[in-house]
Scaffold this motif. Structure first.
Motif, PDB file in Angstrom:
ATOM      1  N   SER A   5      47.041  70.932   1.491  1.00 22.75           N
ATOM      2  CA  SER A   5      46.706  69.507   1.579  1.00 22.75           C
ATOM      3  C   SER A   5      46.021  69.083   0.285  1.00 22.75           C
ATOM      4  CB  SER A   5      45.750  69.273   2.751  1.00 22.75           C
ATOM      5  OG  SER A   5      44.563  70.008   2.522  1.00 22.75           O
ATOM      6  N   TRP A   6      46.023  67.787   0.034  1.00 24.64           N
ATOM      7  CA  TRP A   6      45.400  67.255  -1.176  1.00 24.64           C
ATOM      8  C   TRP A   6      43.878  67.334  -1.036  1.00 24.64           C
ATOM      9  CZ3 TRP A   6      47.663  65.470  -5.648  1.00 24.64           C
ATOM     10  CH2 TRP A   6      46.788  64.888  -6.579  1.00 24.64           C
ATOM     11  N   THR A   7      43.220  68.040  -1.978  1.00 27.26           N
ATOM     12  CA  THR A   7      41.761  68.054  -1.986  1.00 27.26           C
ATOM     13  C   THR A   7      41.302  67.723  -3.391  1.00 27.26           C
ATOM     14  OG1 THR A   7      41.928  70.420  -2.368  1.00 27.26           O
ATOM     15  CG2 THR A   7      41.275  69.737  -0.163  1.00 27.26           C
ATOM     16  N   TRP A   8      40.198  66.989  -3.502  1.00 25.03           N
ATOM     17  CA  TRP A   8      39.663  66.671  -4.824  1.00 25.03           C
ATOM     18  C   TRP A   8      38.893  67.876  -5.349  1.00 25.03           C
ATOM     19  CZ3 TRP A   8      41.706  62.575  -6.968  1.00 25.03           C
ATOM     20  CH2 TRP A   8      42.223  61.572  -6.133  1.00 25.03           C
ATOM     21  N   PRO A   9      38.867  68.031  -6.673  1.00 27.78           N
ATOM     22  CA  PRO A   9      38.183  69.208  -7.241  1.00 27.78           C
ATOM     23  C   PRO A   9      36.738  69.325  -6.766  1.00 27.78           C
ATOM     24  CG  PRO A   9      39.429  68.085  -8.944  1.00 27.78           C
ATOM     25  CD  PRO A   9      39.524  67.238  -7.706  1.00 27.78           C
ATOM     26  N   TRP A  10      36.058  68.169  -6.559  1.00 28.50           N
ATOM     27  CA  TRP A  10      34.646  68.256  -6.151  1.00 28.50           C
ATOM     28  C   TRP A  10      34.503  68.632  -4.676  1.00 28.50           C
ATOM     29  CZ3 TRP A  10      37.019  63.929  -8.207  1.00 28.50           C
ATOM     30  CH2 TRP A  10      37.335  62.911  -7.309  1.00 28.50           C
ATOM     31  N   GLU A  11      35.607  68.625  -3.960  1.00 31.51           N
ATOM     32  CA  GLU A  11      35.554  69.125  -2.572  1.00 31.51           C
ATOM     33  C   GLU A  11      35.745  70.636  -2.538  1.00 31.51           C
ATOM     34  OE1 GLU A  11      37.341  65.352  -0.091  1.00 31.51           O
ATOM     35  OE2 GLU A  11      38.749  66.687  -1.090  1.00 31.51           O
ATOM     36  N   GLY A  12      35.941  71.219  -3.685  1.00 35.10           N
ATOM     37  CA  GLY A  12      36.133  72.671  -3.776  1.00 35.10           C
ATOM     38  C   GLY A  12      37.455  72.988  -4.426  1.00 35.10           C
ATOM     39  N   THR A  30      46.628  73.837  -9.091  1.00 33.99           N
ATOM     40  CA  THR A  30      45.402  74.593  -9.345  1.00 33.99           C
ATOM     41  C   THR A  30      44.166  73.867  -8.811  1.00 33.99           C
ATOM     42  OG1 THR A  30      46.466  75.311 -11.380  1.00 33.99           O
ATOM     43  CG2 THR A  30      44.134  75.830 -11.146  1.00 33.99           C
ATOM     44  N   LEU A  31      44.078  72.569  -9.086  1.00 32.48           N
ATOM     45  CA  LEU A  31      42.822  71.869  -8.839  1.00 32.48           C
ATOM     46  C   LEU A  31      42.825  71.006  -7.574  1.00 32.48           C
ATOM     47  CD1 LEU A  31      42.199  70.661 -12.513  1.00 32.48           C
ATOM     48  CD2 LEU A  31      41.163  72.623 -11.377  1.00 32.48           C
ATOM     49  N   PHE A  32      44.004  70.565  -7.147  1.00 33.32           N
ATOM     50  CA  PHE A  32      44.022  69.538  -6.113  1.00 33.32           C
ATOM     51  C   PHE A  32      44.627  69.977  -4.792  1.00 33.32           C
ATOM     52  CE2 PHE A  32      43.809  67.351 -10.141  1.00 33.32           C
ATOM     53  CZ  PHE A  32      42.879  66.342  -9.921  1.00 33.32           C
ATOM     54  N   ARG A  33      44.789  71.299  -4.611  1.00 27.41           N
ATOM     55  CA  ARG A  33      45.407  71.734  -3.366  1.00 27.41           C
ATOM     56  C   ARG A  33      44.483  72.662  -2.589  1.00 27.41           C
ATOM     57  NH1 ARG A  33      49.277  68.325  -1.726  1.00 27.41           N
ATOM     58  NH2 ARG A  33      50.799  67.935  -3.367  1.00 27.41           N
TER      59      ARG A  33
END
Ligand code: HEM
Lengths: 232, 236
Positions: A223-230, A215-218
């Motif tokens: 790919s791995w994305t941080w929640p603050w990157e969207g 939910t939060l990190f993809r």
């Protein structure tokens, strides 16, 4: 032989006539507890139900006033969003599909989880609620390490760190009572937990971790994305 | 005022509907439960221990509560919704911008649906950690697991209905998972669900019927059995 019956004692002769109850093994909670205090359903239970329902509706109404349900553009089969995500309760599964081939991640593992849940009561799991370390400690330890080892190797092969790390952390907690025998409230509590407790807790932690990652990190391309990157 | 009300409560008309007096004595309190169709899922007396909020956390009850909220808001949404393309989507826009409180109605339905999945899961955890699946409740646990699956399916079939990008691709991802089933089973099941090979008009109608009729009826029957067994097995 263990005594497998007990005499139910009561001071209230009208309520509980003297009787002998034969209880084979340990079963439902209702036979364990004797002479329990009863209250009238009306008002005690029904009033609570009404209050709980009303509080729930109020909370839902407030949430609905503050947050709008999402609505994107009209469905367009020619325009695939990146990433394309299922609703949140399937994102744990989608995360599995990222690691395993579709037959394993999408069919085998979820089917296994549902079957495992269904059979829980039939394996008389936790019926006695005997702590993991109450039997032969050495044998328990070896069995545990071998099983966790096999699971870990499989997870390592598929590079599923999202499952490997929680598995190892939980195993670490499991073996604490094996190494620390000093009397200590926490260690004692850990030592009294039965195997079924550990398996269920492991299952729940994995479900929560995978769902949270999905939910939060993809992001794009899974790919791995941080929640603050969207949040996608 | 009081005597007037008392006259009403003692009238034949009132008594034909409610066969007991006001719940003022333990006898009439018991009768209130006993003679009432909705309350008779409960015993007339319950253990103080199981009434304690921190034993069940009210989670089973809240699951029922959410189901009721979803039924009411869902029926109202059905008044404004047509399961065809592109009407489904434009009806969503109408709900947002034309229908009075339409957005609120949609929000209630949406958030309650998400909450129900979570609450039912938490209820399962409560039952596990209190060991309440032990005999004689083992079959009720099985019904519970099926109810969990049914709850997720209810939520999931509803997810397609707005016919926006989220719906379409959410369902496409899911049906692709179904396709991974071996022995050609996956293709057959997904064809049956979608009424075709892609998520299109027929899929929308099928999901609509599943979401608004078939699955709710199945859920209600299962819940009926679930509550009946909770009662018979000496639960809350
Ligand atoms: C739509 C979903 C469900 C609804 C509406 C529902 C409702 C309820 C209610 C009202 C109770 C009474 C006690 C309480 O409030 O906790 C109950 C008890 C119980 N539920 Fe559920 N439930 C659902 C799903 C499940 C699931 C997923 C499981 C487990 C897999 C489950 C297993 C049980 C068991 C074994 C009991 C008896 C517990 C006891 O006697 O202490 N239920 N349920």
């Amino acid at each position: 032989m263990e005594k497998d019956f007990k005499v139910e004692e009561s001071t209230d002769v009208k309520k509980t006539p003297k009787r002998i109850a034969f209880i084979k093994g340990r079963t439902a909670a209702r036979v364990k507890q004797e002479d329990e205090e009863m209250v009238m359903t009306v008002p005690h239970l029904v009033v609570r139900e009404i209050i709980a329902f009303e509080v729930m509706v109020i909370v839902l109404a407030i949430i609905s006033l503050l947050f709008d349900a999402p609505l994107e553009w009209i469905a367009n089969p020619d325009h695939t969003p990146n990433p394309a995500k299922a609703p949140w309760y399937f994102l744990g599964l989608q995360e599995l599909l990222h690691y395993f081939p579709p037959v394993v991640g999408g069919v085998l593992l979820p089917a296994l989880a549902v079957v495992a849940l269904i059979v829980i009561p039939y394996f008389r799991i936790n019926v006695k609620g005997i702590g993991l370390w109450k039997g032969n400690r050495k044998r328990t330890f070896v069995t545990l390490i071998v099983s966790v080892g096999i699971v870990s190797i499989v997870l390592l092969m598929f590079e599923v760190f999202a499952m490997l790390i929680p598995t190892l952390i939980i195993t670490a907690f499991m073996v604490v009572p094996y190494f620390f025998t000093k009397k200590n409230r926490f260690v004692e509590w850990l030592g009294n937990l039965p195997l079924s407790w550990w398996v269920m807790t492991w299952f729940v932690v994995i479900v929560v971790v995978l769902t949270a990652i999905g939910t939060l990190f993809r992001g794009p391309g899974w790919s791995w994305t941080w929640p603050w990157e969207g949040i996608y | 005022m009081r005597t007037y009300l008392e006259r009403v409560f003692e009238s034949q008309v009132w008594r034909s509907m409610f066969r007991h007096g006001l719940p003022e004595s333990n006898r009439t309190r018991a009768e209130t439960v006993f003679y009432n169709f909705f309350l008779h899922v409960h015993p007339t007396k319950v253990r103080r221990r199981s009434v304690k909020f921190t034993y069940t956390w009210g989670l089973g009850g809240l699951s029922v509560g959410l189901f009721i909220v979803l039924t009411v808001t869902g029926a109202l949404l059905m008044l404004y919704y047509r399961p065809s393309i592109p009407q489904a989507y434009s009806d969503m826009k109408d709900l947002q911008f034309v229908v009075s409180s339409g957005q609120f109605l949609r929000n209630m339905h949406r958030w309650a649906a998400h909450a129900m999945v979570a609450v039912v899961f938490l209820h399962m955890l409560r039952v596990f950690y209190t060991g309440s699946y032990r005999p004689p409740k083992e079959f009720n646990w099985v019904i519970g697991v099926i109810l969990l699956v049914v709850t997720i399916l209810l939520s999931y079939t509803g997810y397609l209905l707005p016919w926006d990008q989220l719906s379409f691709w959410g369902i496409s991802v899911g049906t692709n998972m179904v396709r991974a089933m071996p022995f050609g089973l996956g293709d057959q099941i997904s064809f049956l669900l979608l009424g075709g090979n892609i998520v299109g008009e027929y899929a929308l109608v099928r999901f609509y019927v599943l979401h608004c009729f078939i699955i709710p009826v199945v859920a209600m029957i299962l819940m009926g059995i679930h509550f009946w067994r909770v009662r018979k097995d000496g639960g809350v």
